[in-house]
Scaffold this active site. Structure first.
Site, PDB file in Angstrom:
ATOM      1  N   GLY A 126      -0.469  -2.322   4.262  1.00  0.00           N
ATOM      2  CA  GLY A 126       0.434  -1.216   4.557  1.00  0.00           C
ATOM      3  C   GLY A 126       1.375  -1.595   5.680  1.00  0.00           C
ATOM      4  O   GLY A 126       2.495  -2.075   5.449  1.00  0.00           O
ATOM      5  N   ARG A 127       0.906  -1.433   6.903  1.00  0.00           N
ATOM      6  CA  ARG A 127       1.769  -1.649   8.064  1.00  0.00           C
ATOM      7  C   ARG A 127       2.442  -3.025   8.089  1.00  0.00           C
ATOM      8  O   ARG A 127       3.625  -3.112   8.442  1.00  0.00           O
ATOM      9  CB  ARG A 127       0.991  -1.370   9.350  1.00  0.00           C
ATOM     10  CG  ARG A 127       0.710   0.119   9.525  1.00  0.00           C
ATOM     11  CD  ARG A 127      -0.376   0.386  10.527  1.00  0.00           C
ATOM     12  NE  ARG A 127      -1.645  -0.184  10.122  1.00  0.00           N
ATOM     13  CZ  ARG A 127      -2.711  -0.258  10.886  1.00  0.00           C
ATOM     14  NH1 ARG A 127      -2.655   0.187  12.118  1.00  0.00           N
ATOM     15  NH2 ARG A 127      -3.836  -0.771  10.428  1.00  0.00           N
ATOM     16  N   SER A 147       0.833  -1.202   0.000  1.00  0.00           N
ATOM     17  CA  SER A 147       0.000   0.000   0.000  1.00  0.00           C
ATOM     18  C   SER A 147       0.876   1.264   0.000  1.00  0.00           C
ATOM     19  O   SER A 147       1.994   1.235   0.521  1.00  0.00           O
ATOM     20  CB  SER A 147      -0.866  -0.023   1.261  1.00  0.00           C
ATOM     21  OG  SER A 147      -1.980   0.804   1.111  1.00  0.00           O
ATOM     22  N   PRO A 148       0.365   2.356  -0.565  1.00  0.00           N
ATOM     23  CA  PRO A 148       1.149   3.595  -0.522  1.00  0.00           C
ATOM     24  C   PRO A 148       1.374   4.059   0.915  1.00  0.00           C
ATOM     25  O   PRO A 148       0.425   4.113   1.694  1.00  0.00           O
ATOM     26  CB  PRO A 148       0.277   4.598  -1.287  1.00  0.00           C
ATOM     27  CG  PRO A 148      -1.070   3.976  -1.416  1.00  0.00           C
ATOM     28  CD  PRO A 148      -0.901   2.508  -1.279  1.00  0.00           C
ATOM     29  N   TYR A 206      -7.278  14.859   1.573  1.00  0.00           N
ATOM     30  CA  TYR A 206      -6.331  15.719   0.863  1.00  0.00           C
ATOM     31  C   TYR A 206      -7.076  16.533  -0.199  1.00  0.00           C
ATOM     32  O   TYR A 206      -8.305  16.483  -0.271  1.00  0.00           O
ATOM     33  CB  TYR A 206      -5.178  14.872   0.288  1.00  0.00           C
ATOM     34  CG  TYR A 206      -4.370  14.217   1.396  1.00  0.00           C
ATOM     35  CD1 TYR A 206      -3.710  15.004   2.345  1.00  0.00           C
ATOM     36  CD2 TYR A 206      -4.309  12.838   1.532  1.00  0.00           C
ATOM     37  CE1 TYR A 206      -2.996  14.430   3.391  1.00  0.00           C
ATOM     38  CE2 TYR A 206      -3.599  12.251   2.582  1.00  0.00           C
ATOM     39  CZ  TYR A 206      -2.944  13.054   3.509  1.00  0.00           C
ATOM     40  OH  TYR A 206      -2.254  12.485   4.550  1.00  0.00           O
ATOM     41  N   CYS A 215       3.645   7.071   3.087  1.00  0.00           N
ATOM     42  CA  CYS A 215       4.611   8.170   3.209  1.00  0.00           C
ATOM     43  C   CYS A 215       5.749   7.747   4.113  1.00  0.00           C
ATOM     44  O   CYS A 215       5.505   7.192   5.191  1.00  0.00           O
ATOM     45  CB  CYS A 215       3.947   9.379   3.869  1.00  0.00           C
ATOM     46  SG  CYS A 215       2.968  10.324   2.739  1.00  0.00           S
TER      47      CYS A 215
HETATM   48  C1  LIG Z   1       3.162   5.449   7.809  1.00  0.00           C
HETATM   49  C2  LIG Z   1       1.980   5.444   6.877  1.00  0.00           C
HETATM   50  C3  LIG Z   1       1.983   6.289   5.780  1.00  0.00           C
HETATM   51  C4  LIG Z   1       0.911   6.287   4.881  1.00  0.00           C
HETATM   52  N1  LIG Z   1       0.959   7.059   3.757  1.00  0.00           N
HETATM   53  C5  LIG Z   1      -0.002   6.946   2.807  1.00  0.00           C
HETATM   54  C6  LIG Z   1       0.135   7.600   1.557  1.00  0.00           C
HETATM   55  O1  LIG Z   1       1.105   8.238   1.272  1.00  0.00           O
HETATM   56  N2  LIG Z   1      -0.880   7.475   0.679  1.00  0.00           N
HETATM   57  C7  LIG Z   1      -1.992   6.741   0.948  1.00  0.00           C
HETATM   58  O2  LIG Z   1      -2.900   6.662   0.124  1.00  0.00           O
HETATM   59  N3  LIG Z   1      -2.127   6.099   2.114  1.00  0.00           N
HETATM   60  C8  LIG Z   1      -1.146   6.160   3.034  1.00  0.00           C
HETATM   61  N4  LIG Z   1      -1.256   5.441   4.203  1.00  0.00           N
HETATM   62  C9  LIG Z   1      -2.384   4.551   4.390  1.00  0.00           C
HETATM   63  C10 LIG Z   1      -2.006   3.122   3.950  1.00  0.00           C
HETATM   64  O3  LIG Z   1      -1.782   3.038   2.559  1.00  0.00           O
HETATM   65  C11 LIG Z   1      -3.102   2.115   4.311  1.00  0.00           C
HETATM   66  O4  LIG Z   1      -4.270   2.441   3.609  1.00  0.00           O
HETATM   67  C12 LIG Z   1      -3.380   2.097   5.807  1.00  0.00           C
HETATM   68  O5  LIG Z   1      -2.166   2.025   6.547  1.00  0.00           O
HETATM   69  C13 LIG Z   1      -4.256   0.906   6.196  1.00  0.00           C
HETATM   70  O6  LIG Z   1      -3.677  -0.298   5.833  1.00  0.00           O
HETATM   71  P1  LIG Z   1      -2.881  -1.243   6.892  1.00  0.00           P
HETATM   72  O7  LIG Z   1      -3.827  -1.559   7.982  1.00  0.00           O
HETATM   73  O8  LIG Z   1      -2.501  -2.454   6.071  1.00  0.00           O
HETATM   74  O9  LIG Z   1      -1.672  -0.482   7.380  1.00  0.00           O
HETATM   75  C14 LIG Z   1      -0.190   5.451   5.109  1.00  0.00           C
HETATM   76  C15 LIG Z   1      -0.183   4.629   6.244  1.00  0.00           C
HETATM   77  C16 LIG Z   1       0.885   4.592   7.100  1.00  0.00           C
HETATM   78  C17 LIG Z   1       0.864   3.629   8.267  1.00  0.00           C
END
Ligand SMILES: Cc1cc2nc3c(=O)[nH]c(=O)nc-3n(C[C@H](O)[C@H](O)[C@H](O)COP(=O)(O)O)c2cc1C
Ligand SMILES: Cc1cc2nc3c(=O)[nH]c(=O)nc-3n(C[C@H](O)[C@H](O)[C@H](O)COP(=O)(O)OP(=O)(O)OC[C@H]3O[C@@H](n4cnc5c(N)ncnc54)[C@H](O)[C@@H]3O)c2cc1C
Length: 783
Positions: free
Chosen positions: A711-712, A411-412, A570, A414
């Site tokens: 993501g995480r 997942s994207p 955003y 930052c």
């Molecule tokens: C550190 C961090 C940075 C993130 N940055 C972005 C980002 O740049 N663009 C985006 O669409 N989502 C961003 N997210 C959201 C993740 O892509 C994802 O949707 C969210 O963490 C939930 O998924 P997970 O439970 O697998 O972590 C970010 C999440 C985390 C934890």
């Protein structure tokens, strides 16, 4: 001690039994307005685990109840001329009437005073009671009388249902999904004693209306159901007993205790019948109350203990019931699914049962699910093995001309580690290692289209040559050393810009070195955040041009796919949500107007992006806030982007406003992906608290998403996909030659580890009561 119990249903009677055992000297009276054998309904259902609980708390009533039980192990799903059976579920059914008669008898033995045909209007009659238990059922008069105190929330669901009975023997918990000229009908049916089964019929409001059920009396509507399900009933009758059609009220109460009064059973909270838990919850409430009375020094303390200790368990069951009832309300979404995929969806709808779990107890069923999935992939032109298919996670996919080797996605995220928007060595290692880790597709973090488009000073960008050259180096590395495809996520921070790095205070405004921020409307994120400038047409032109320029740079870098970030509050998302867009021009007001600018940016970037390369859009499918975007809006948003040429909708949620109230949990955003995919008929990627490959396979196999992003989990495990491939024996997963010895080892060990674990799980699983009684598949014949 004097205990007064209002209501002689399962909650009231069982509480009287447990309290009488615990306090033999107490004077306990149950007041019931009906006669002793005046009970409505047919059978009740308990799981093996619930019965274990009953055995522990009152073996005497447990023995009597279970003598009367029907046991079964299988769940059978009938859909479009097919039937799929899954074993190992361990359920028991018993007649509600017998259950109540047994509980009454047991209560009497213990000296409980049962006062039938006694309706309690107000508690002044019970003035001398030390404890008053309000077990007066779903329409609890006392909960309503003290509505301001208990603060019940009653959510009347849209589907109609009616409880009936039948003489048709059944050897499984049976779901029948029946197409009719009026629309779909569902039967939930199970046997509860020899020659008797419970039948709950359910349908949506439109079908209810079309079938003319509104105008029919109890008998006529039973006849209509008998016509519809006659092919299955095989000449058996449908029986009625107050079998009126109703809408299920989902009840939650903010408080359960008022002075010495306490709510128990349906009076305090309900759980939808599709997970068969109403009676279970009622009796387990009684157990929890009795335990609290045992442990606490005073009645007041016991009631507090009961409420505190029990609430979480009840809410968990209600959440599972909610997810399940929503699945049934939207069954039309899946109506054109392959029957085996449909059955898999029924089995896994409330998250308790998963792909791996089913593979253990119904391997043939899961093999069929895998085959059906593989066939769909093959139909898209992939030369894959359908006879011995890989798990869904390892099936390839195509978006335009981009082929992805598997369905796992990084997942994207930052990284807040860029310098003036230029990625650093951290980015090279970060993306490089995740690509090598085996995911089919990886996303860049939100890459900002201009200096002032950044969220934080550490955000990466793509607005100058240096950034372009650095990104190109990363893309080249990924392509040279992995099979992963690489998607560029482009975004503009809008009102959430000029904020601190995540670890210094997420979304908090920068104290110095900030820049001016813009948004759809001049509404700050926090009260003390910068007030954004409302964008005028000139600002829109500039932003659109910046997105197009970054798109052209992205193509020169060699990215395989482009994603437009229209989520999380955003800039583009701020136009879509009515909570952040208060404009009165053609970019505000209706959803069509609010989508105008985001779609304009999408169309401009789509035109600048090569035709053969796919584009996705990330949306927040709900704002989790009153008056904000809902799942239904998300379907419209997805449709609008699909019409403009989007290939995939990346379904996230929230982060729009500070006071959103997300309901977190495992896979908590997946229902929105499900809704968007199966209502808007567009490919989706889901994300959000998905942590295991088992969950990935469960989601894909049930047709709830086409790709699954994590993501995480990828932050701490770049080789998530490679490890999962070893687990599922997906040999074809990419591994660079440098790492092949590691791959060989993990594949070799995984086969053994998997076998060991499965054997352990099978050994550890107690036999179900049906297995112990040898009645696992035997229908109980009428005597
Ligand atoms: C550190 C961090 C940075 C993130 N940055 C972005 C980002 O740049 N663009 C985006 O669409 N989502 C961003 N997210 C959201 C993740 O892509 C994802 O949707 C969210 O963490 C939930 O998924 P997970 O439970 O697998 O972590 C970010 C999440 C985390 C934890
Ligand atoms: C018509 C009907 C049929 C059902 N059939 C089934 C079924 O077949 N299988 C199944 O699993 N579940 C069935 N249910 C749901 C299930 O009964 C409940 O989830 C479960 O019984 C909850 O137990 P309870 O003790 O909290 O409430 P209830 O079983 O509803 O018991 C509440 C009792 O309080 C009495 N009462 C209410 N107000 C007063 C008053 N003021 N004074 C004195 N007495 C009062 C009522 O007469 C009732 O007997 C049915 C529900 C209904 C309404």
């Amino acid at each position: 001690m004097k205990i007064a119990i209002i209501g002689g249903g399962p909650a009231g009677l069982y509480a009287s039994i447990l309290l009488a055992k615990q306090k033999p000297k107490a004077e306990i009276t149950v007041y019931e307005r009906n006669r002793a054998d005046d009970t409505f309904g047919f059978g009740v259902v308990f799981s093996d685990a619930t019965l274990d609980n009953f055995e522990k708390y009152d073996p005497q009533s447990y023995r009597r109840i279970t003598q009367e039980f029907a046991y079964w192990d299988d769940i059978a799903v009938h859909f479009r001329g097919t039937v799929h059976r899954v074993g190992g579920n361990g359920f028991c059914g018993c007649s509600r009437r017998n259950l109540l008669l047994i509980l009454q008898e047991r209560a009497r033995e213990l000296g409980v005073n049962l006062r039938f045909e006694t309706e309690i209007d107000d508690e002044s009659r019970l003035i001398d009671a030390d404890l008053v238990i309000l077990a007066d059922g779903i329409n609890s008069r006392f909960r309503e009388r003290y509505i301001d105190h208990f603060e019940p929330e009653v959510d009347i669901r849209s589907n109609y249902f009616a409880w009936m009975g039948s003489t048709r023997p059944l050897d499984a918990f049976t779901f029948i999904f029946q197409e009719t000229e009026w629309g779909p009908f569902i039967a939930h049916a199970y046997q509860y004693e020899a020659g008797r089964s419970t039948w709950i019929f359910e349908t949506d409001p439109e079908t209810f209306e079309n079938a003319g059920l509104k105008g029919l009396n109890e008998r006529q509507s039973a006849d209509r159901m008998a016509e519809i399900f006659g092919w299955f009933l095989g000449g058996h009758q449908l029986l009625t007993n107050r079998s009126m059609w109703r809408n299920f009220p989902m009840i939650r109460s903010k408080r359960w205790v008022k002075n010495n009064m306490v709510l128990l059973g349906d009076a305090k909270a309900t759980a939808h019948f599709s997970i068969g838990s109403g009676t279970k919850l009622a009796m387990e409430d009684a157990i929890a109350l009795a335990e609290a009375m045992e442990r606490a020094p005073t009645i007041a303390a016991a009631l507090q203990l009961y409420e505190q200790g029990r609430r979480e368990e009840v809410e968990k069951t209600q959440h599972a019931a909610d997810v399940s009832l929503v699945w049934f309300e939207h069954v039309d979404r899946f109506w054109d699914f392959d029957p085996v995929q449909f059955a898999f969806g029924v089995m896994t709808r409330s998250k308790a049962i998963t792909y791996d779990n089913l593979k253990l107890r119904a391997p043939d069923f899961v093999a069929e699910v895998d085959k059906a999935f593989a066939k769909q992939v093959r139909a898209k032109g992939f030369e894959i093995d359908v006879a011995r298919p890989l798990a869904p996670m390892f099936q390839p996919m195509r978006l335009r001309e981009m082929q992805i080797a598997n369905r796992a996605v990084v997942s994207p995220m930052c990284m807040y580690s860029a310098k003036e928007g230029v990625p650093t060595d951290f980015h090279l290692v970060h993306y490089g290692s995740r690509a090598i880790g085996g995911a089919g597709l990886i996303f860049t973090e939100m890459t900002c289209v201009g200096r002032d488009a950044r969220i934080t000073p550490g955000c990466a960008g793509l607005w100058n040559d240096e950034q372009e050259a650095t990104w190109k180096r990363i893309v080249d590395f990924v392509h040279a050393n992995s099979a992963a495809k690489f998607a560029l996520q482009l975004g503009h921070a809008g009102r959430k810009g000029a904020t601190k790095l995540m670890w210094d205070g997420m979304d908090r405004p920068l104290e110095e070195g900030g820049w001016d921020v813009i948004s759809a409307s001049p509404i700050p994120y926090f009260p003390d955040s910068q007030v954004p400038r409302e964008m005028d047409r000139a600002a829109m032109d500039q932003v659109r041009a910046a997105f197009v320029a970054a798109t052209e740079r992205g193509e020169r870098c060699g990215f395989d796919m482009l994603e437009l970030h229209c989520a999380h509050g955003y800039l583009l998302a701020s136009f879509i949500s009515p909570l952040t867009n208060k404009r009165s021009d053609q970019y505000g007001g209706s959803l069509t107007n609010r989508l105008r600018f985001p779609l304009e940016v999408f169309e401009a970037t789509r035109a600048a992006w090569p035709k053969h390369k796919p584009m996705s859009v990330r949306i927040s499918a709900t704002d989790w806030a009153e008056g904000g975007i809902t799942g239904d809006d998300a379907v419209l948003v997805a449709r609008a982007f699909a019409e403009a040429g989007v290939d995939l909708v990346d379904v996230s949620t929230g982060q729009t406003v500070r006071d959103g109230q997300p309901v977190y949990g495992r896979m908590f955003q997946t229902p929105f992906s499900d809704q968007v995919r199966n209502e808007a008929r567009v490919a989706t990627m889901c994300v959000g608290n998905i942590t295991t490959s088992d969950q990935v396979n469960t989601i894909l196999a049930a047709g709830r998403a086409d790709l699954v992003a994590l993501g995480r989990p990828h932050l701490v495990d770049s080789a998530f996909t490679l490890k999962a491939a070893a687990w599922y024996g997906a040999e074809g997963v990419f591994c660079p030659p440098q790492y092949l010895p590691g791959k060989e080892q993990i594949f070799r060990n995984s086969v053994r580890d998997r076998q060991d674990l499965e054997e352990l799980k099978i050994k550890a699983k107690p036999k179900t009561r049906a297995e112990l009684k040898g009645e696992a598949t035997k229908p109980l014949a009428a005597e």
